[in-house]
Scaffold this motif. Structure first.
Motif, short mmCIF file in Angstrom:
data_model
loop_
_atom_site.label_atom_id
_atom_site.label_comp_id
_atom_site.label_asym_id
_atom_site.label_seq_id
_atom_site.Cartn_x
_atom_site.Cartn_y
_atom_site.Cartn_z
N THR A 1 41.99 45.35 27.74
CA THR A 1 41.91 46.38 28.79
C THR A 1 41.59 45.68 30.10
OG1 THR A 1 41.11 48.00 27.19
CG2 THR A 1 40.78 48.51 29.52
N TYR A 2 42.15 46.19 31.20
CA TYR A 2 42.09 45.50 32.47
C TYR A 2 41.60 46.43 33.58
CZ TYR A 2 45.03 42.41 29.72
OH TYR A 2 45.51 41.59 28.73
N THR A 3 41.05 45.81 34.63
CA THR A 3 40.70 46.59 35.82
C THR A 3 41.82 46.57 36.84
OG1 THR A 3 39.65 44.66 36.87
CG2 THR A 3 38.24 46.09 35.54
N LEU A 4 42.79 45.64 36.66
CA LEU A 4 43.89 45.50 37.61
C LEU A 4 45.18 45.14 36.88
CD1 LEU A 4 44.86 45.21 40.64
CD2 LEU A 4 44.31 42.77 40.40
N VAL A 5 46.24 45.87 37.19
CA VAL A 5 47.60 45.48 36.82
C VAL A 5 48.37 45.35 38.12
CG1 VAL A 5 49.72 46.11 35.59
CG2 VAL A 5 47.50 46.71 34.61
N TYR A 6 49.16 44.29 38.25
CA TYR A 6 49.87 44.11 39.51
C TYR A 6 51.30 43.62 39.31
CZ TYR A 6 48.62 39.09 39.20
OH TYR A 6 48.47 37.78 38.79
N LEU A 7 52.14 43.99 40.29
CA LEU A 7 53.56 43.64 40.32
C LEU A 7 53.87 43.20 41.74
CD1 LEU A 7 55.77 46.29 38.47
CD2 LEU A 7 56.06 43.82 38.42
N VAL A 8 54.27 41.94 41.94
CA VAL A 8 54.45 41.42 43.29
C VAL A 8 55.93 41.14 43.59
CG1 VAL A 8 52.14 40.45 43.41
CG2 VAL A 8 54.01 39.06 42.50
N PHE A 9 56.20 40.96 44.88
CA PHE A 9 57.48 40.47 45.38
C PHE A 9 58.67 41.28 44.87
CE2 PHE A 9 60.43 37.12 46.79
CZ PHE A 9 59.88 36.88 48.04
N THR B 1 47.65 37.16 49.48
CA THR B 1 47.97 37.86 48.24
C THR B 1 46.86 37.67 47.22
OG1 THR B 1 50.34 37.47 48.64
CG2 THR B 1 49.69 38.12 46.41
N VAL B 2 46.47 36.43 47.01
CA VAL B 2 45.45 36.11 46.02
C VAL B 2 44.10 36.69 46.44
CG1 VAL B 2 44.19 34.21 44.92
CG2 VAL B 2 46.67 34.06 45.21
N GLU B 3 43.76 36.60 47.73
CA GLU B 3 42.50 37.15 48.22
C GLU B 3 42.39 38.64 47.93
OE1 GLU B 3 39.78 35.86 49.72
OE2 GLU B 3 40.51 33.80 49.47
N ARG B 4 43.45 39.37 48.24
CA ARG B 4 43.42 40.82 48.06
C ARG B 4 43.36 41.19 46.58
NH1 ARG B 4 45.97 45.52 50.26
NH2 ARG B 4 44.58 47.22 49.59
N LEU B 5 44.14 40.51 45.75
CA LEU B 5 44.14 40.83 44.33
C LEU B 5 42.78 40.51 43.70
CD1 LEU B 5 47.71 39.60 43.32
CD2 LEU B 5 46.90 41.98 43.41
N ALA B 6 42.16 39.42 44.11
CA ALA B 6 40.85 39.07 43.58
C ALA B 6 39.84 40.17 43.92
CB ALA B 6 40.39 37.73 44.14
N ALA B 7 39.92 40.71 45.12
CA ALA B 7 39.01 41.80 45.51
C ALA B 7 39.30 43.06 44.72
CB ALA B 7 39.14 42.07 47.01
N LEU B 8 40.58 43.38 44.51
CA LEU B 8 40.96 44.59 43.80
C LEU B 8 40.61 44.51 42.31
CD1 LEU B 8 44.40 45.30 45.51
CD2 LEU B 8 42.33 46.70 45.71
N ALA B 9 40.58 43.30 41.75
CA ALA B 9 40.19 43.15 40.34
C ALA B 9 38.73 43.55 40.13
CB ALA B 9 40.42 41.72 39.88
N ASP B 10 37.93 43.44 41.18
CA ASP B 10 36.56 43.97 41.20
C ASP B 10 35.72 43.42 40.04
OD1 ASP B 10 34.52 45.49 42.28
OD2 ASP B 10 35.04 47.30 41.15
N GLY B 11 35.86 42.11 39.79
CA GLY B 11 35.05 41.48 38.75
C GLY B 11 35.61 41.58 37.35
N GLY B 12 36.75 42.28 37.17
CA GLY B 12 37.34 42.44 35.84
C GLY B 12 38.55 41.55 35.62
N ALA B 13 39.26 41.81 34.54
CA ALA B 13 40.44 41.04 34.18
C ALA B 13 41.69 41.66 34.78
CB ALA B 13 40.57 40.96 32.66
#
Length: 246
Positions: free
Chosen positions: A102-110, A31-43
């Motif tokens: 402003t963010y490069t990623l918003v996520y909702l898990v589980f 989960t953390v690996e994928r989200l870190a990649a999807l954030a693509d260097g942003g917040a």
């Protein structure tokens, strides 16, 4: 029960299960690996950040994480792991609350988007995610697939998980697309049980895609899990990634 009653101090104290269940390394790591990649260097912004199950290790990977959370007891548990400087949290619901920045990623898990019990609130959640994202930003949702094919006529419930000491059972109201999840946990002797219940509004993947379209998102990918397994007709859950144009 409303969400604030469900996620009370007692639940917050019992929520973390280090090394087991959703806290197991084989679950949390991908989960953390994928989200870190999807954030693509942003917040990143986590809706319903809870006790920081995902946010704390994601921040440990160098991704700046902010949270939105309705339950103050859950935030108090998060604060035992990270202070406000490390992981800022805005108190409020994920459908309407605005976090600064402003963010490069918003996520909702589980499965958390299903805690919103109307279609209108779920669409509003997508629109709220879009408001927080920079052009090209991503909204990621982890969600279970409703087990409607396992409901014979006249049978309103399914047992979705069973193991020693635990039974998970869902009761369906197919007219309103509502589910109540019942979690039975048994003591060592098996003579006593604790019951926790939570209401949800289930969403078929195609309906989720339409919600995304209404909020201005384009579909980017859908997999059966965080490792990138193929999503098929037999998949019991999915990780869906939507992207804003730009």
């Amino acid at each position: 029960m409303d969400q604030e009653q469900i996620w009370d101090a007692d639940v917050a104290r019992r929520y973390d299960t280090p090394g087991k269940g959703m806290f197991a390394p084989e679950v949390l790591g991908p989960t953390v690996e994928r989200l870190a990649a999807l954030a693509d260097g942003g917040a990143a912004l986590e809706f319903a950040i809870g006790t920081g199950r995902v946010a704390v290790p994601l921040a440990g990977r160098g991704v700046p994480v902010t949270g939105v959370e309705l339950s103050r007891p859950m935030i108090e548990q998060l604060r035992t792991k990270a202070d406000e400087t490390a992981i800022p949290v805005v108190v409020g619901d994920m459908a309407t609350t605005r976090a600064p920045g402003t963010y490069t990623l918003v996520y909702l898990v589980f499965n958390t988007i299903s805690n919103l019990l109307t279609q209108a609130e779920q669409v509003a959640c997508f629109r709220n995610a879009a408001r927080h994202l920079a052009p090209g930003g991503r909204f990621v949702i982890e969600l279970w697939v409703p087990e409607l094919r396992r409901l014979p006529p006249g049978t309103p419930a399914t047992v979705w998980h069973s193991e020693p000491g635990y039974i998970g059972l869902d009761t369906y109201d197919v007219l309103r697309q509502h589910v109540v999840s019942h979690h039975f946990r048994f003591g060592e002797e098996g003579r006593e049980a604790r019951l926790d219940r939570s209401p949800h509004r289930y969403i078929w993947p195609a309906e989720l895609d339409l919600m995304a379209q209404l909020a201005g998102f384009e579909p980017e990918s859908r997999h059966a899990d965080w490792t990138g397994a193929e999503f098929t007709a037999q998949s019991r859950s999915h990780v869906s990634v939507y992207r804003l144009p730009g």
